[in-house]
Enzyme design. Structure first.
Site, PDB file in Angstrom:
ATOM      1  CE  LYS A 241      81.614  48.033 -25.036  1.00 59.17           C
ATOM      2  NZ  LYS A 241      80.696  46.897 -24.769  1.00 59.17           N
TER       3      LYS A 241
ATOM      4  NE  ARG B 294      75.963  51.333 -24.975  1.00 55.27           N
ATOM      5  CZ  ARG B 294      76.902  51.058 -24.080  1.00 55.27           C
ATOM      6  NH1 ARG B 294      77.917  51.852 -23.897  1.00 55.27           N
ATOM      7  NH2 ARG B 294      76.830  49.947 -23.377  1.00 55.27           N
TER       8      ARG B 294
ATOM      9  NE  ARG C 171      80.179  43.175 -16.679  1.00 51.33           N
ATOM     10  CZ  ARG C 171      80.014  44.010 -17.706  1.00 51.33           C
ATOM     11  NH1 ARG C 171      80.929  44.068 -18.660  1.00 51.33           N
ATOM     12  NH2 ARG C 171      78.944  44.753 -17.801  1.00 51.33           N
TER      13      ARG C 171
ATOM     14  NE  ARG D 254      77.732  47.313 -15.510  1.00 51.64           N
ATOM     15  CZ  ARG D 254      78.088  47.610 -16.736  1.00 51.64           C
ATOM     16  NH1 ARG D 254      79.370  47.573 -17.079  1.00 51.64           N
ATOM     17  NH2 ARG D 254      77.197  47.941 -17.641  1.00 51.64           N
TER      18      ARG D 254
ATOM     19  NE  ARG E 156      74.016  46.353 -20.287  1.00 49.46           N
ATOM     20  CZ  ARG E 156      74.859  45.624 -19.556  1.00 49.46           C
ATOM     21  NH1 ARG E 156      74.413  44.747 -18.690  1.00 49.46           N
ATOM     22  NH2 ARG E 156      76.155  45.759 -19.699  1.00 49.46           N
TER      23      ARG E 156
HETATM   24  P1  AMP Z   1      78.471  50.025 -20.252  1.00 49.75           P
HETATM   25  O1  AMP Z   1      79.248  50.070 -18.980  1.00 49.75           O
HETATM   26  O2  AMP Z   1      79.235  50.527 -21.430  1.00 49.75           O
HETATM   27  O3  AMP Z   1      77.840  48.680 -20.505  1.00 49.75           O
HETATM   28  O4  AMP Z   1      77.261  51.060 -20.057  1.00 49.75           O
HETATM   29  C1  AMP Z   1      76.286  50.871 -19.059  1.00 49.75           C
HETATM   30  C2  AMP Z   1      75.030  51.627 -19.395  1.00 49.75           C
HETATM   31  O5  AMP Z   1      75.309  53.037 -19.448  1.00 49.75           O
HETATM   32  C3  AMP Z   1      74.437  51.321 -20.758  1.00 49.75           C
HETATM   33  O6  AMP Z   1      73.618  50.159 -20.741  1.00 49.75           O
HETATM   34  C4  AMP Z   1      73.612  52.590 -21.022  1.00 49.75           C
HETATM   35  O7  AMP Z   1      72.432  52.595 -20.236  1.00 49.75           O
HETATM   36  C5  AMP Z   1      74.542  53.664 -20.464  1.00 49.75           C
HETATM   37  N1  AMP Z   1      75.469  54.147 -21.515  1.00 49.75           N
HETATM   38  C6  AMP Z   1      76.805  53.913 -21.594  1.00 49.75           C
HETATM   39  N2  AMP Z   1      77.321  54.494 -22.690  1.00 49.75           N
HETATM   40  C7  AMP Z   1      76.308  55.107 -23.319  1.00 49.75           C
HETATM   41  C8  AMP Z   1      76.194  55.860 -24.527  1.00 49.75           C
HETATM   42  N3  AMP Z   1      77.267  56.075 -25.320  1.00 49.75           N
HETATM   43  N4  AMP Z   1      74.975  56.342 -24.867  1.00 49.75           N
HETATM   44  C9  AMP Z   1      73.895  56.135 -24.080  1.00 49.75           C
HETATM   45  N5  AMP Z   1      73.922  55.406 -22.945  1.00 49.75           N
HETATM   46  C10 AMP Z   1      75.111  54.892 -22.565  1.00 49.75           C
END
Ligand code: AMP
Length: 218
Positions: free
Chosen positions: A16, A92, A131, A164, A175
């Site tokens: 994404k 999400r 990554r 990360r 996740r």
């Molecule tokens: P990402 O970079 O999109 O993988 O997001 C990293 C982490 O941020 C996720 O595993 C969640 O812990 C938190 N996070 C990101 N977007 C959301 C969302 N829309 N709602 C809740 N937690 C989020």
């Protein structure tokens, strides 16, 4: 060109962030990534960052209230109004999808497409395992498929790269579980609205990007 309003749905590691980067650099669409915003808040040691970190490090979702408020602020910006947006990582869950619809209605905006990037768990686990991200500009690299020219240095801004904290095996498993249980149902939500575009995300980033473009024209 009329501003486009897009969102990307898909499991962690499906690409994404890479597609948001391409949509920004090639079409000038403003990327709004909830994960990137949370990580910036964590680095800046804000109250929101401290709260978010407690969830993110374990691969769990940050509570809806603070997440929705944070995204609403970004969607109101003038840049977004002029150039459109591509949402990455939000919504999400179904409550966030409903909140998004309300926010867009309030701003007289609408979604052109919800793009579902589709790949099996084993593909995304492999991608997450190698990554790396840039500490400054957020560019994404991978040890095998997209290595930086110089080890651990960003090609775009020369800043150091990092892995990360939630790209560790246990957080990755959590996740993915949450994605299947909580996030993937929103694919049906957008399918029901007739704006869903499904794209096979097992190909190279450029091929996926071209498929997205082709889908936007249909
Ligand atoms: P990402 O970079 O999109 O993988 O997001 C990293 C982490 O941020 C996720 O595993 C969640 O812990 C938190 N996070 C990101 N977007 C959301 C969302 N829309 N709602 C809740 N937690 C989020």
């Amino acid at each position: 060109m009329k501003p486009l309003h897009l969102l990307l749905i898909g499991p962690p590691g499906v690409g994404k962030g890479t597609q948001s980067e391409l949509l920004e650099s090639r079409l000038g669409i403003v990327p709004i990534s909830s994960g990137v915003i949370f990580r910036a808040e964590i680095d800046a040691e804000t109250d929101l960052g401290r709260l978010a970190k407690r969830y993110i490090d374990h691969g769990r979702l940050v509570p809806n209230g603070v997440t929705i408020e944070m995204m609403a602020k970004r969607l109101r910006s003038e840049r977004v109004r002029q150039h459109g947006f591509v949402l990455d990582g939000f919504p999400r869950n179904t409550d966030q999808a409903v909140a998004l619809e309300e926010m867009l209605n309030e701003n007289e905006l609408y979604l052109d497409r919800a793009i579902a990037l589709v790949a099996d768990d084993e593909v995304v686990v492999k991608r997450l395992s190698g990554r790396m991200g840039c500490t400054k500009c957020g560019s994404i690299y991978h040890t095998h498929s997209r290595p930086p020219t110089r080890e651990w240095i960003c090609d775009h801004c020369n800043s150091p790269l990092f892995i990360r904290s939630d790209d560790q095996p246990e957080a990755i498993r959590e996740r993915l579980r949450i994605y299947h249980e909580t996030t993937s149902p929103i694919i049906d939500y957008y399918s029901g609205q007739g704006i869903l575009l499904r794209v096979d995300a097992t190909h190279a980033p450029d091929v996926i990007y071209q498929e997205i473009l082709a889908g936007l024209d249909r």
